[in-house]
Design a protein around this motif. Structure first.
Motif, PDB file in Angstrom:
ATOM      1  N   ASN A 139       7.984   0.400  -4.380  1.00 14.45           N
ATOM      2  CA  ASN A 139       7.601  -0.162  -3.099  1.00 14.45           C
ATOM      3  C   ASN A 139       7.530   0.928  -2.029  1.00 14.45           C
ATOM      4  OD1 ASN A 139       7.542  -2.654  -4.283  1.00 14.45           O
ATOM      5  ND2 ASN A 139       9.527  -3.334  -3.456  1.00 14.45           N
ATOM      6  N   ILE A 140       6.624   0.754  -1.085  1.00  7.35           N
ATOM      7  CA  ILE A 140       6.441   1.713  -0.001  1.00  7.35           C
ATOM      8  C   ILE A 140       6.994   1.090   1.281  1.00  7.35           C
ATOM      9  CG2 ILE A 140       4.768   3.128   1.271  1.00  7.35           C
ATOM     10  CD1 ILE A 140       2.837   2.662  -1.132  1.00  7.35           C
ATOM     11  N   THR A 141       7.995   1.723   1.849  1.00  7.31           N
ATOM     12  CA  THR A 141       8.632   1.166   3.045  1.00  7.31           C
ATOM     13  C   THR A 141       7.796   1.463   4.290  1.00  7.31           C
ATOM     14  OG1 THR A 141       9.906   3.172   3.541  1.00  7.31           O
ATOM     15  CG2 THR A 141      10.900   1.591   1.991  1.00  7.31           C
ATOM     16  N   LYS A 171       1.451  -1.419  -2.441  1.00  7.09           N
ATOM     17  CA  LYS A 171       0.012  -1.158  -2.374  1.00  7.09           C
ATOM     18  C   LYS A 171      -0.414  -0.925  -0.924  1.00  7.09           C
ATOM     19  CE  LYS A 171      -0.566  -4.323  -6.260  1.00  7.09           C
ATOM     20  NZ  LYS A 171      -1.031  -5.653  -6.691  1.00  7.09           N
ATOM     21  N   ILE A 172      -1.215   0.130  -0.715  1.00  4.87           N
ATOM     22  CA  ILE A 172      -1.696   0.435   0.627  1.00  4.87           C
ATOM     23  C   ILE A 172      -3.160   0.884   0.568  1.00  4.87           C
ATOM     24  CG2 ILE A 172       0.547   1.124   1.598  1.00  4.87           C
ATOM     25  CD1 ILE A 172      -0.313   4.068   1.133  1.00  4.87           C
ATOM     26  N   ASN A 173      -3.827   0.770   1.707  1.00  3.67           N
ATOM     27  CA  ASN A 173      -5.096   1.455   1.907  1.00  3.67           C
ATOM     28  C   ASN A 173      -4.790   2.670   2.769  1.00  3.67           C
ATOM     29  OD1 ASN A 173      -6.705  -0.352   0.469  1.00  3.67           O
ATOM     30  ND2 ASN A 173      -7.076  -1.643   2.253  1.00  3.67           N
ATOM     31  N   VAL A 191       6.779  11.427  -0.452  1.00  2.00           N
ATOM     32  CA  VAL A 191       7.702  10.371   0.002  1.00  2.00           C
ATOM     33  C   VAL A 191       8.430   9.769  -1.197  1.00  2.00           C
ATOM     34  CG1 VAL A 191       6.450   9.867   2.125  1.00  2.00           C
ATOM     35  CG2 VAL A 191       5.837   8.633   0.029  1.00  2.00           C
ATOM     36  N   ASP A 192       8.590  10.598  -2.244  1.00  2.00           N
ATOM     37  CA  ASP A 192       9.369  10.233  -3.433  1.00  2.00           C
ATOM     38  C   ASP A 192       8.787   9.013  -4.143  1.00  2.00           C
ATOM     39  OD1 ASP A 192      11.421  10.624  -5.266  1.00  2.00           O
ATOM     40  OD2 ASP A 192      12.755   9.204  -4.246  1.00  2.00           O
ATOM     41  N   ASN A 193       7.482   9.020  -4.314  1.00  2.00           N
ATOM     42  CA  ASN A 193       6.819   7.926  -5.021  1.00  2.00           C
ATOM     43  C   ASN A 193       5.741   8.515  -5.924  1.00  2.00           C
ATOM     44  OD1 ASN A 193       6.105   5.270  -5.757  1.00  2.00           O
ATOM     45  ND2 ASN A 193       6.391   4.531  -3.655  1.00  2.00           N
ATOM     46  N   CYS A 194       5.057   7.650  -6.653  1.00  5.22           N
ATOM     47  CA  CYS A 194       4.070   8.121  -7.624  1.00  5.22           C
ATOM     48  C   CYS A 194       2.889   7.151  -7.656  1.00  5.22           C
ATOM     49  CB  CYS A 194       4.721   8.220  -9.005  1.00  5.22           C
ATOM     50  SG  CYS A 194       3.598   8.752 -10.312  1.00  5.22           S
ATOM     51  N   VAL A 195       1.679   7.680  -7.635  1.00  2.00           N
ATOM     52  CA  VAL A 195       0.483   6.847  -7.713  1.00  2.00           C
ATOM     53  C   VAL A 195       0.278   6.372  -9.153  1.00  2.00           C
ATOM     54  CG1 VAL A 195      -2.036   6.833  -7.522  1.00  2.00           C
ATOM     55  CG2 VAL A 195      -0.664   7.982  -5.772  1.00  2.00           C
ATOM     56  N   THR A 196       0.107   5.067  -9.314  1.00  2.00           N
ATOM     57  CA  THR A 196      -0.182   4.530 -10.640  1.00  2.00           C
ATOM     58  C   THR A 196      -1.644   4.105 -10.780  1.00  2.00           C
ATOM     59  OG1 THR A 196       0.522   2.311  -9.923  1.00  2.00           O
ATOM     60  CG2 THR A 196       2.181   3.722 -10.981  1.00  2.00           C
ATOM     61  N   TYR A 197      -2.308   3.878  -9.653  1.00  2.00           N
ATOM     62  CA  TYR A 197      -3.732   3.504  -9.667  1.00  2.00           C
ATOM     63  C   TYR A 197      -4.339   3.940  -8.349  1.00  2.00           C
ATOM     64  CZ  TYR A 197      -7.974   0.630  -9.681  1.00  2.00           C
ATOM     65  OH  TYR A 197      -9.278   0.199  -9.624  1.00  2.00           O
ATOM     66  N   LEU A 198      -5.539   4.533  -8.429  1.00  2.00           N
ATOM     67  CA  LEU A 198      -6.181   5.067  -7.227  1.00  2.00           C
ATOM     68  C   LEU A 198      -7.679   4.783  -7.271  1.00  2.00           C
ATOM     69  CD1 LEU A 198      -5.685   6.734  -4.631  1.00  2.00           C
ATOM     70  CD2 LEU A 198      -6.110   8.794  -5.985  1.00  2.00           C
ATOM     71  N   LYS A 199      -8.178   4.272  -6.145  1.00  2.00           N
ATOM     72  CA  LYS A 199      -9.604   3.947  -6.063  1.00  2.00           C
ATOM     73  C   LYS A 199     -10.114   4.230  -4.659  1.00  2.00           C
ATOM     74  CE  LYS A 199     -12.910   0.283  -7.128  1.00  2.00           C
ATOM     75  NZ  LYS A 199     -13.073  -1.008  -7.835  1.00  2.00           N
ATOM     76  N   ARG A 200     -11.189   5.009  -4.562  1.00  2.00           N
ATOM     77  CA  ARG A 200     -11.788   5.232  -3.245  1.00  2.00           C
ATOM     78  C   ARG A 200     -12.720   4.064  -2.934  1.00  2.00           C
ATOM     79  NH1 ARG A 200     -14.143  10.973  -1.839  1.00  2.00           N
ATOM     80  NH2 ARG A 200     -15.875  10.438  -3.220  1.00  2.00           N
TER      81      ARG A 200
END
Length: 225
Positions: A139-141, A171-173, A191-200
């Motif tokens: 989760n992204i705070t 999930k964020i834009n 920020v101590d996280n990891c991308v699991t899916y990325l789409k422009r």
């Protein structure tokens, strides 16, 4: 230029599609129905398709909803490239991608043979926005979103201010106007996280809309800026 090549480069379809169109007597050259693909024509000729004027395009623009698994390059001996996704009707001669997306990243990719517009879009001085839909491992705070917006250290470089819009807990834009190597992934790592899916999903004024994965669409230069 041969008529079939001219018609193909105008976007009417592949060479085989164009030959069918000619066979169906749907092309007029200077007021006369023409069915020979070998006829030599130029931009000075009046060429109609189903009685509608068609125009030869010196510059061409296409957007693609890139699938994962392809590298952004015009050719590569080891990996599949985005050029292999194009349908037959797209003339690839002199086409190149504007910027790049990572192999595992999906989304909007622009192609053109127009060098000046590419430079305009990629120049750091122009601050052209790119929006990425990001799914993260954790989760992204709100605090982490604020840090991303203010700028984070991605390895000796502090990113410029960006914009974060929450979609869900993880999930964020993310809107950025830079294009550093693996930038979005490095920003989340900061920020101590990891991308699991990325789409422009947006580049300049271009948006994916309802384009399907792997779909290609021809656009005009007026749609870009």
């Amino acid at each position: 230029m041969r008529l079939d090549k001219y018609l193909t480069e105008c976007g009417l379809g592949s060479r085989s599609d164009v030959k069918k169109i000619l066979k169906n007597r749907e092309i007029k050259v200077n007021g006369k129905i023409e069915f020979s693909p070998k006829l030599n024509v130029s931009t000075a000729d009046e060429i109609l398709y189903k009685n509608e004027m068609i125009e030869y395009k010196a510059t061409r623009y296409y957007i693609m909803n890139k699938p994962a698994g392809y590298i952004t390059a015009t050719e590569d001996k080891r990996h599949k490239t985005v050029m292999e996704i194009f349908p037959e009707w797209v003339i690839q001669k002199n086409l190149f991608p504007v910027g790049r997306l990572d192999k595992d990243t999906e989304g909007l990719l622009l192609f053109t043979n127009d060098g000046p517009i590419s430079h305009e879009l990629l120049s750091p001085k122009k601050h052209v926005d790119k929006i990425y839909y990001v799914e993260a491992e954790k989760n992204i705070t709100d605090e982490e979103m604020k840090r991303l917006e203010l700028g984070v250290d991605i390895g000796g470089y502090i990113t410029k201010p960006s914009k974060c819009e929450r979609v869900d807990e993880n999930k964020i834009n993310l809107t950025i106007n830079e294009g550093r190597f693996h930038q979005v992934k490095k920003m989340l790592h900061a920020v101590d996280n990891c991308v699991t899916y990325l789409k422009r999903i947006k580049f300049a004024e271009l948006e994916l809309g309802d384009m399907k994965i792997g779909e290609v669409r021809e656009i005009s230069v007026e749609e870009i800026l």
